[in-house]
Scaffold this motif. Structure first.
Motif, PDB file in Angstrom:
ATOM      1  N   ILE A 248       0.619  -1.274  -0.019  1.00  0.00           N
ATOM      2  CA  ILE A 248       0.132   0.083   0.093  1.00  0.00           C
ATOM      3  C   ILE A 248       0.755   1.252   0.048  1.00  0.00           C
ATOM      4  O   ILE A 248       0.619   2.247  -0.686  1.00  0.00           O
ATOM      5  CB  ILE A 248      -1.098  -0.081   1.428  1.00  0.00           C
ATOM      6  N   ASP A 249       2.135   1.338   0.706  1.00  0.00           N
ATOM      7  CA  ASP A 249       3.033   2.118   0.679  1.00  0.00           C
ATOM      8  C   ASP A 249       3.792   2.414  -0.654  1.00  0.00           C
ATOM      9  O   ASP A 249       3.789   3.788  -1.100  1.00  0.00           O
ATOM     10  CB  ASP A 249       4.050   2.184   1.777  1.00  0.00           C
ATOM     11  N   GLN A 250       3.960   1.441  -1.208  1.00  0.00           N
ATOM     12  CA  GLN A 250       4.287   1.522  -2.593  1.00  0.00           C
ATOM     13  C   GLN A 250       3.524   2.171  -3.572  1.00  0.00           C
ATOM     14  O   GLN A 250       3.723   3.072  -4.551  1.00  0.00           O
ATOM     15  CB  GLN A 250       4.911   0.313  -3.169  1.00  0.00           C
ATOM     16  N   TYR A 251       2.260   1.547  -3.486  1.00  0.00           N
ATOM     17  CA  TYR A 251       1.066   2.444  -4.312  1.00  0.00           C
ATOM     18  C   TYR A 251       1.071   3.944  -4.022  1.00  0.00           C
ATOM     19  O   TYR A 251       0.915   4.736  -4.915  1.00  0.00           O
ATOM     20  CB  TYR A 251      -0.415   1.890  -4.104  1.00  0.00           C
ATOM     21  N   ALA A 252       0.982   4.219  -2.867  1.00  0.00           N
ATOM     22  CA  ALA A 252       1.010   5.497  -2.646  1.00  0.00           C
ATOM     23  C   ALA A 252       2.325   6.308  -2.942  1.00  0.00           C
ATOM     24  O   ALA A 252       2.151   7.643  -3.535  1.00  0.00           O
ATOM     25  CB  ALA A 252       0.928   5.727  -1.050  1.00  0.00           C
TER      26      ALA A 252
ATOM     27  N   GLY B 192      -8.384   1.976  -2.616  1.00  0.00           N
ATOM     28  CA  GLY B 192      -7.914   3.360  -3.021  1.00  0.00           C
ATOM     29  C   GLY B 192      -8.076   3.815  -1.831  1.00  0.00           C
ATOM     30  O   GLY B 192      -7.168   4.922  -1.638  1.00  0.00           O
ATOM     31  N   GLY B 193      -8.930   3.909  -1.044  1.00  0.00           N
ATOM     32  CA  GLY B 193      -8.902   4.407   0.218  1.00  0.00           C
ATOM     33  C   GLY B 193      -7.759   4.127   1.421  1.00  0.00           C
ATOM     34  O   GLY B 193      -7.224   4.941   1.790  1.00  0.00           O
ATOM     35  N   TYR B 194      -7.306   3.001   1.058  1.00  0.00           N
ATOM     36  CA  TYR B 194      -6.260   2.286   1.861  1.00  0.00           C
ATOM     37  C   TYR B 194      -4.902   3.237   1.370  1.00  0.00           C
ATOM     38  O   TYR B 194      -4.141   3.609   2.254  1.00  0.00           O
ATOM     39  CB  TYR B 194      -5.886   1.152   1.779  1.00  0.00           C
TER      40      TYR B 194
ATOM     41  N   PRO C  20      -1.301  -1.706   7.326  1.00  0.00           N
ATOM     42  CA  PRO C  20      -1.233  -1.320   8.830  1.00  0.00           C
ATOM     43  C   PRO C  20      -2.791  -0.656   9.241  1.00  0.00           C
ATOM     44  O   PRO C  20      -3.545  -0.636   8.421  1.00  0.00           O
ATOM     45  CB  PRO C  20      -0.213  -0.180   8.916  1.00  0.00           C
ATOM     46  N   ASP C  21      -2.827  -0.632  10.728  1.00  0.00           N
ATOM     47  CA  ASP C  21      -4.090   0.083  10.962  1.00  0.00           C
ATOM     48  C   ASP C  21      -3.997   1.481  10.834  1.00  0.00           C
ATOM     49  O   ASP C  21      -3.211   2.232  11.381  1.00  0.00           O
ATOM     50  CB  ASP C  21      -4.271  -0.393  12.705  1.00  0.00           C
TER      51      ASP C  21
END
Ligand code: MLT
Length: 264
Positions: free
Chosen positions: A66-70, A93-95, A191-192
């Motif tokens: 998810i961090d890499q997508y961001a 996409g929200g994550y 992550p949370d």
């Protein structure tokens, strides 16, 4: 269009003029999820819709997180010379939007959080994702699409709009298997984001389909309560892909929100 970002090709649409809005699709979608928005909002906003890595026309290349997508989204903003954008993310996409806020908040003008949740996966959810990974590897994305479609769209859409259900199924079954597996692993490890919510100090619109079975209205209400400058819109007759199922209603609340931003 294609941009070279963080060593991969990112496919994206970039239409319209005005305040930039970046639209982040869910799983296992691609940027065409947002066609009802990018088509309708062009007169008021610059609408940018990328395919996250592993989906649509973007490279299917690790690492998947998810961090890499961001970080990929920020690399695209850099390539387009956009300093700050409204970030709209649906579900997965929200994550990514939460990760963008944590990692690059100076780039976020406002947030639109659609049919998503802040919490991490439960043990049971992780187990289901592992089963989905096995299914994707054994039988391909069409089997994944088949198993997910009943939860993806709402009851009203299932009963009244077979064409839309089929369009959603086609989008999902076209997802590359390695992209599907990568995204499932990324979501298992995410992550949370609950502790992130009170730190959000930009205007935020929370939208949810009234019939969303995957990220129900109760999740959206809790998210709205935890984000200080947020408003909540519940869309009748829509399920998990509320923007796709009730585009006019979705575009209406988004337009109103974008209109208010000039005073925020
Ligand atoms: C999505 O629509 O992106 C998925 O439902 C997200 C998830 O599986 O958690």
């Amino acid at each position: 269009m294609i941009a070279l970002c963080t060593g991969i090709e990112v496919a994206y649409d970039d239409v319209g003029a005005g305040e930039p809005v970046v639209f982040l699709h869910g799983f296992p979608h691609n940027r065409t999820l947002w066609a009802p928005q990018t088509g309708a909002l062009v007169d008021r906003s610059r609408c940018i819709a990328p395919d996250l890595r592993g989906f649509g026309g973007s490279s299917v290349a690790p690492p998947f997180s998810i961090d890499q997508y961001a970080d990929d989204v920020v690399a695209l903003l850099d390539a387009l010379r956009i300093e700050r954008a409204v970030v709209a993310g649906l579900s997965m996409g929200g994550y990514v939007a939460f990760a963008l806020w944590r990692r690059h908040r100076a780039r976020v003008r406002a947030l639109i959080l659609a049919d998503t949740r802040p919490g991490p996966d439960s043990d049971e959810a992780r187990q289901k994702r592992r089963e989905l990974i096995a299914l994707a590897r054994a039988k391909g994305s069409s089997a994944v699409a088949e198993s997910m479609i009943p939860g993806m769209v709402g009851k009203s859409t299932r009963e009244k709009n077979a064409g839309l259900v089929d369009a959603m199924y086609q989008m999902m079954q076209n997802a590359p298997v390695d992209g599907v597996v990568g995204a499932l692993e990324a979501m298992i490890a995410r992550p949370d984001s609950a502790p992130t919510l009170p730190t959000i100090d930009v205007p935020t619109l929370v939208v949810v389909g009234e019939e969303d079975a995957l990220t129900p209205v109760s999740e959206a209400r809790a998210m709205h309560a935890a984000i200080p400058s947020s408003r909540l819109e519940v869309l009748a007759g829509a399920g998990h892909v509320s923007n796709f199922e009730r585009p006019a209603a979705f575009n209406h609340v988004v337009s109103e929100f974008l209109g208010m931003l000039q005073y925020a």
